[in-house]
Design an enzyme around this catalytic site. Sequence first.
Site, PDB file in Angstrom:
ATOM      1  N   HIS A 165       1.027  -1.153   0.065  1.00 52.64           N
ATOM      2  CA  HIS A 165      -0.002   0.067   0.143  1.00 52.64           C
ATOM      3  C   HIS A 165       0.833   1.401   0.082  1.00 52.64           C
ATOM      4  O   HIS A 165       0.573   1.959  -0.714  1.00 52.64           O
ATOM      5  CB  HIS A 165      -0.981   0.120   1.328  1.00 52.64           C
ATOM      6  CG  HIS A 165      -1.862   1.001   1.316  1.00 52.64           C
ATOM      7  ND1 HIS A 165      -2.513   1.312   2.576  1.00 52.64           N
ATOM      8  CD2 HIS A 165      -2.377   2.142   0.366  1.00 52.64           C
ATOM      9  CE1 HIS A 165      -3.275   2.228   2.154  1.00 52.64           C
ATOM     10  NE2 HIS A 165      -3.321   2.790   1.047  1.00 52.64           N
ATOM     11  N   GLU A 182       2.450   1.489  -3.432  1.00 51.74           N
ATOM     12  CA  GLU A 182       1.525   1.909  -4.388  1.00 51.74           C
ATOM     13  C   GLU A 182       1.541   3.716  -4.318  1.00 51.74           C
ATOM     14  O   GLU A 182       1.165   4.253  -5.093  1.00 51.74           O
ATOM     15  CB  GLU A 182      -0.007   1.585  -4.045  1.00 51.74           C
ATOM     16  CG  GLU A 182      -1.177   2.157  -4.939  1.00 51.74           C
ATOM     17  CD  GLU A 182      -2.373   2.540  -3.939  1.00 51.74           C
ATOM     18  OE1 GLU A 182      -2.683   3.738  -4.047  1.00 51.74           O
ATOM     19  OE2 GLU A 182      -2.733   1.641  -3.246  1.00 51.74           O
ATOM     20  N   HIS A 183       1.454   4.198  -3.123  1.00 53.21           N
ATOM     21  CA  HIS A 183       1.517   5.553  -2.790  1.00 53.21           C
ATOM     22  C   HIS A 183       2.740   6.223  -3.339  1.00 53.21           C
ATOM     23  O   HIS A 183       2.891   7.213  -4.029  1.00 53.21           O
ATOM     24  CB  HIS A 183       1.232   6.069  -1.443  1.00 53.21           C
ATOM     25  CG  HIS A 183      -0.066   5.805  -0.831  1.00 53.21           C
ATOM     26  ND1 HIS A 183      -0.852   7.141  -0.793  1.00 53.21           N
ATOM     27  CD2 HIS A 183      -1.044   4.800  -0.962  1.00 53.21           C
ATOM     28  CE1 HIS A 183      -2.001   6.686  -0.271  1.00 53.21           C
ATOM     29  NE2 HIS A 183      -2.180   5.536  -0.380  1.00 53.21           N
ATOM     30  N   GLU A 205       4.430   9.562   2.484  1.00 54.97           N
ATOM     31  CA  GLU A 205       3.150   8.699   2.178  1.00 54.97           C
ATOM     32  C   GLU A 205       3.273   7.642   3.359  1.00 54.97           C
ATOM     33  O   GLU A 205       1.998   7.309   3.451  1.00 54.97           O
ATOM     34  CB  GLU A 205       3.724   8.262   0.805  1.00 54.97           C
ATOM     35  CG  GLU A 205       3.737   9.087  -0.478  1.00 54.97           C
ATOM     36  CD  GLU A 205       2.447   9.897  -0.628  1.00 54.97           C
ATOM     37  OE1 GLU A 205       1.373   9.428  -0.422  1.00 54.97           O
ATOM     38  OE2 GLU A 205       2.253  11.250  -0.649  1.00 54.97           O
ATOM     39  N   GLU A 220      -4.560   7.096   6.980  1.00 57.20           N
ATOM     40  CA  GLU A 220      -5.602   6.490   6.119  1.00 57.20           C
ATOM     41  C   GLU A 220      -5.964   5.276   6.830  1.00 57.20           C
ATOM     42  O   GLU A 220      -7.174   4.945   6.823  1.00 57.20           O
ATOM     43  CB  GLU A 220      -5.277   6.289   4.795  1.00 57.20           C
ATOM     44  CG  GLU A 220      -6.232   5.514   3.934  1.00 57.20           C
ATOM     45  CD  GLU A 220      -5.525   5.091   2.470  1.00 57.20           C
ATOM     46  OE1 GLU A 220      -6.403   4.233   1.826  1.00 57.20           O
ATOM     47  OE2 GLU A 220      -4.469   5.262   2.130  1.00 57.20           O
TER      48      GLU A 220
END
Length: 1003
Positions: free
Chosen positions: A101, A104-105, A177, A202
């Site tokens: 994740h 991905e950022h 991130e 998040e």
Amino acid sequence: MWGRYLAARRLLGLSRTLSQKSWRWKSGSVNERALQYKIGERIHGFTVNQVTAVPELFLTAVKLSHENTGAKYLHVAREDSNNLFSVQFRTTPLDSTGVPHILEHTVLCGSQKYPCRDPFFKMLNRSLSTFMNAFTASDYTLYPFSTQNPKDFQNLLSVYLDAAFFPCLRQLDFWQEGWRLEHENPTDPQTPLVFKGIVFNEMKGAFTDNERFFSQHLQNKLLPDHTYAVISGGDPLSIPDLTWEQLKQFHATHYHPSNARFFTYGNFPLEQHLKQIHEEALTKFHRIEPNTAIPVQQLWDKPREHHVKCGSDSFATDPTKQTTISVSFLLTDITDTFETFTLNLLSSLLVGGPNSPFYKALLEANLGTDFSPDVGFNGCTREAYFSVGLQGIAEKDIETVKQIIARTIDEVIEKGFEEERIEALLHKIEIQMKHQSTSFGLALTSYIASCWNHEGDPVELLKIADKVTQFRQHLKENPTFLQEKVKQYFKDNPHRLTMSMSPDESYYEKQAKLEAEKLKQKVNALSEEEKKETYEKGLELIALQSKPQDTSCLPALKVSDIAPTIPFTELEMAFAADEIPVQYCAQPTNGMVYFRAVSSLNTLPEELKPYVPLFCSVITKMGCGALGYREQAQQMELKTGGMSVSPHIIPDDSHLDAYEQGVLFSSLCLDRNLPDMMHLWSEIFNNPHFEEEEHFRVLVKMTAQELSNGIPDSGHLYASVRASKTLTPAGELQEMFIGMDQVKLIKRIAEMSDIKPVLRKLPRIKKYLLNSDNMRCSVNATPQQMSQASKEVENFLKGITRSKKERKPVRPHVIEKSPEPMLVGRERLNCSQITRKLITEPTFKPCQMKTHFLLPFPVNYVGECIRTVPYTAPDYASLQILARLMTAKFLHREIREKGGAYGGGATLSHSGIFTFYSYRDPNSISTFSTFEKAAEWAQAGEFAQQDIDEAKLAVFAAVDAPIAPSDKGMNHFLTGISDEMKQRHREQLFAVSSDHLIDVANK
């Protein structure tokens, strides 16, 4: 973006997957061109392996592989201008640090060819993309985009390829991130060190959603042997264990062409895509053995149980009933496409709608509020699973629920399913293959992702008609076919997990304490030198975030690439039943008919108004005419693609204090079933049932549970609706219908021991709403279907009641508004016959209001609203561009990059309300001061012409988003905004200048 649910889990949740169809009436040239490819043909480093026509979806699939790297490629040729690209990597982490994740950022933060910071977000404003995003699922990461412009496609493809295969992966980007230690105030080393980071916040926000929390643990415990045992998105307490080195290593082993699957879709030529992908990325690699395959889960010899604690739900209808329980069964390997199709259908038969055995046994037992999360078939892991249970139960009822589930399985094995229910499901598939949407490419890439990820055949997955034929054949040869599957997978299956979850009042405190301990451990491990370095790195990151960016390396479209005019949609107006206006829009709908109607709320007494959303949600679910609610549900499934009712509040396009209030009726069906669908509407209007008190209670509880579960995902919307409540008369109604006021009202109703007083309000509302007094209708269908459709609409309207004497509007100030004349062919048609009756409040005075909702979440949702101007005002276009400009050039940097919130920005609504918002935000008060600074930034005019042009591209990308045949003409029907008005607005957008922007910012 992290989502366990990205993979389109259900073929029959096709409402989320294959319901999204796109144009296909000219199935000629694009498909014919694709069928010319020969097996073994070599094109730009790729070899063609298979060419398959799938006529039921109007597409041709071309499967290829890359010779040097082994990269897999699927191209779907279809007569659709909304072309899509995606690249997908199998990502199989073995810990919960969230490495896929965070990667991905971070790959989207700059690459070799595009080294500027954050090219992904920059491209949102340099492109006319119809979709751009990235997703981390449990076992793959997917990077899709779509656009209608060929040059734009090449630009975005170049940026995506470089990001995925050659990212910079800078340490500061990882810190921004993922996670970092930083002083609370980065410029003051005396303030305490805290955890910061976008993914960190998040995921803290994601797990405030108890449904998501439950689903995540369910997957972890049902498939405990490999990657599914961990949280791919990251557990906030494990994220701080990830190092920058581990991130880079994960990229090196997983983001390689030998571990990649490329997908393209639409009507652009395949050769161009292959050439660009081969030259810009694949030529720089050699084949490797990726070793990312997920082994088959070892089957258990006996069932297991697991219990988790979660945060309490402050909107629970009964605080003593907050336990969730489900029983889950491991099924088959998802690469067995027919078995998966069958089990998917079986799942819908077991849990779909009021006729299903589990609905009757569980939801109507009055034990809980709704099915447990992740109910039904889940096909996004290597082996699919089925889950069923209840949420909102008392802890003492856990055993009872388990017994009901076991007993229901036995009953299904004994009795099977009614033939009519199976037919209704197959009818649903037929509708979903015909219904067209504008994002079919995106639906396809999600739909095939999981199966293809595990070496399944994606083309086989698309041959839905073959599966239906095969399924019918099996049933014909063996009438107990489905009962045997129930016995095999549910009754005799020891790989079964019973999972329960109950709230702990101090759950969030305990989580905060664990986080504090983790923080202490990290801080204590730092030497004085490292502490100093941490402070300096924090300053360096802020300096980097604040530094003006040179984006000249990025490709971009120009404002001159935007079409100067829009195509006009031809509409025909007529009267039915003497005086009810009907709008007809002839479109290539592929044999589908779409009927909608709007009925006014002007005469409804004020005390009944808060109950309108509840009325809308139950009116098609309570039974009508000779049909009880079960028979009604069955008929709707057999004869329609859905019938729904929703509140309709439309602000006027030229006066902020005027609005239309009503309810919208929407429905669709195959043309052969139109008489049946219109008959169902007649019965709902004339003879709706309001007697079934127990069923009504079930529906209310489900609604209350859904609203409560939706708050963590929509907190910013609730905040914004509340903030705009006192700014316009329509704002007050919005808060009543879709705001926190509605959430609280439904919670109150669900808590009532005697629900009769509320039930008695429904027939009163019906009297004012379900008649033809103040109504207009619309039909979208093919030209050939129009005369039949107009007959059916005429019959429907003649058959429903009209009030004997005219009812007076409850609010005295009503203005009648006619749309401007429309162009039809070459003639100007005067549509003055469609008058919309708007409520206006001449004495309305907007006022300021501040509200804080205390919710037990570790993140905030912030909204601030400003009353501006209506749609037709000259300043509206400037404010629209300003909102985009502020988001891209100021708020994104301040709220997300520096503040660590998952999202934030500014928008301008159709109602003229300018909204600042933030989402999953660790800050609150400081975010309000950021909003203030954004306004000052705009007033000072600190932006260049390039920035304005980019904001225009982003606004036009939304304005020009493709419209499906079913939705053509809807803007005119619902809001009265004609194509001429849209064209004028378009010209105003083109004309916006720096002076205009500074001017509106200062007003």
